[in-house]
Design an enzyme around this catalytic site. Structure first.
Site, PDB file in Angstrom:
ATOM      1  N   ARG A 231       0.865  -1.175   0.000  1.00  0.00           N
ATOM      2  CA  ARG A 231       0.000   0.000   0.000  1.00  0.00           C
ATOM      3  C   ARG A 231       0.905   1.229   0.000  1.00  0.00           C
ATOM      4  O   ARG A 231       1.988   1.207   0.613  1.00  0.00           O
ATOM      5  CB  ARG A 231      -0.866   0.043   1.273  1.00  0.00           C
ATOM      6  N   GLU A 260      -3.930   7.322  -4.623  1.00  0.00           N
ATOM      7  CA  GLU A 260      -4.266   6.809  -5.963  1.00  0.00           C
ATOM      8  C   GLU A 260      -5.585   7.399  -6.451  1.00  0.00           C
ATOM      9  O   GLU A 260      -6.502   7.561  -5.650  1.00  0.00           O
ATOM     10  CB  GLU A 260      -4.352   5.280  -5.901  1.00  0.00           C
ATOM     11  N   HIS A 278      -1.485   0.281  -9.842  1.00  0.00           N
ATOM     12  CA  HIS A 278      -2.095  -0.675  -8.896  1.00  0.00           C
ATOM     13  C   HIS A 278      -2.694  -1.869  -9.643  1.00  0.00           C
ATOM     14  O   HIS A 278      -3.906  -2.113  -9.587  1.00  0.00           O
ATOM     15  CB  HIS A 278      -3.161   0.008  -8.028  1.00  0.00           C
TER      16      HIS A 278
HETATM   17  C1  GLV Z   1      -5.334  -5.017  -3.686  1.00  0.00           C
HETATM   18  O1  GLV Z   1      -4.643  -4.073  -3.499  1.00  0.00           O
HETATM   19  C2  GLV Z   1      -5.915  -5.820  -2.656  1.00  0.00           C
HETATM   20  O2  GLV Z   1      -5.821  -5.471  -1.476  1.00  0.00           O
HETATM   21  O3  GLV Z   1      -6.530  -6.828  -2.994  1.00  0.00           O
END
Ligand code: GLV
Length: 311
Positions: A231, A260, A278
């Protein structure tokens, strides 16, 4: 009548369509008057579906006194206040395991792309620079010390792949893991001091906020490579940007960011960074499986059966 479900944001379209076929889905993000929507659902909405990035505010959960389930399309539920929900008898579910391998693949893809400068080489060929001479030599992954921050399911899958690239492994986690032969470092600064490459694979949320601090990145050093598939919140992003810019940190491969989809322009301007929007779990098979778990949890709830993946 179909049961009501409040949907906070769009997720994998085929699975969202299935959700909308089975339930009376209310699209929160499209509602012009969100307070009115919540008021109209207050007496009857027991389920929220949301994504990892969107999560759900406590105020929204609070506005739905009948709420009993938040089904999250992500493994990381840091955008949901799970403790707050638990205290109010609201279960939270996530989508673990099905995404582990794809996320670990992305970590290695970013690592190799960063160390071997794959996007740069791609541009070098397309722009005709090769016709004028060879691309500069790059660093190598072979024999490097890779430090993994967070040796959970995803961190372990990354470790397994790293062994195939003849690297030496170390890790940091709140506690050493039994049956793991890699070197353990309680302190992320110690791990970064030891490592050539640091890969963040820990959960997000308050417990890990800023864990990859300026001190950690400085310890990684001018030859060091940082990869983040966890993250954006786990790293001090301004420090990361500054240290990459000054050369105090060597390179970075980043799939996740603090805000983001906004990426700091100073980071966008850097040549020693490989960026992804991401995408780590964003493959068709994995997103299909994640969507199915979201649906299965909602179905289990309405059938009065045990939830499949309660956090
Ligand atoms: C993606 O970032 C997730 O947490 O699945």
């Amino acid at each position: 009548m179909k049961p009501d479900v409040l949907l906070m944001g769009q997720f994998f379209e085929p699975k969202q369509r299935e959700l909308e076929e089975r339930y009376r889905v209310h699209r929160y993000w499209e509602a012009a008057d969100k307070a009115a929507l919540l008021a109209s659902l207050a007496e009857r909405c027991e389920v929220i579906v949301t994504t990892g990035g969107r999560g759900v505010e406590n105020e929204v959960m609070q506005a739905l006194p009948q709420l009993r389930l938040v089904s999250c399309f992500a493994v990381g539920v840091d955008a949901v206040d799970v403790e707050w929900a638990r205290a109010r008898n609201i279960a939270v579910t996530n989508t673990p395991e099905v995404l582990t391998e794809d996320v670990a693949d992305m970590a290695l893809a970013l690592l190799l792309a960063t160390i071997r400068r794959i996007p740069y080489g791609d541009r070098f060929v397309r722009e005709g620079q090769w016709l004028k001479g060879s691309m500069a030599l790059t660093s190598s992954l072979q024999g490097k010390r890779v430090g993994i921050l967070g040796l959970g399911r995803i961190g372990s899958a990354i470790a397994q792949r790293c062994l195939g690239f003849n690297t030496v492994l170390g890790y940091s986690d709140p506690f050493p893991k039994a049956d793991v032969g890699y070197e353990y470092f309680a302190d992320p600064v110690e791990l970064a001091t030891w490592a050539d490459v640091l890969i963040a694979a820990c959960p997000g949320g308050p417990a890990t906020k800023g864990l990859v601090s300026r001190a950690v990145l400085t310890a990684l050093g001018p030859q060091g490579v940082f990869v983040n598939i966890a993250r954006g919140s786990v790293v001090d992003e301004p420090a990361l940007t500054e240290l990459l810019g000054s050369g105090a940190l060597g390179r970075a491969g980043l799939d996740v960011f603090a805000d983001e989809p906004r990426v700091p322009s100073a980071l966008l301007a850097l040549e020693n960074v490989v960026l992804q929007p991401h995408q780590a779990s964003a493959t068709v098979p994995t997103r299909t499986a994640m969507g199915q778990i979201v649906l299965d949890n909602v179905a289990a709830y309405f059938a009065g059966k045990p939830l499949i993946t309660q956090v």
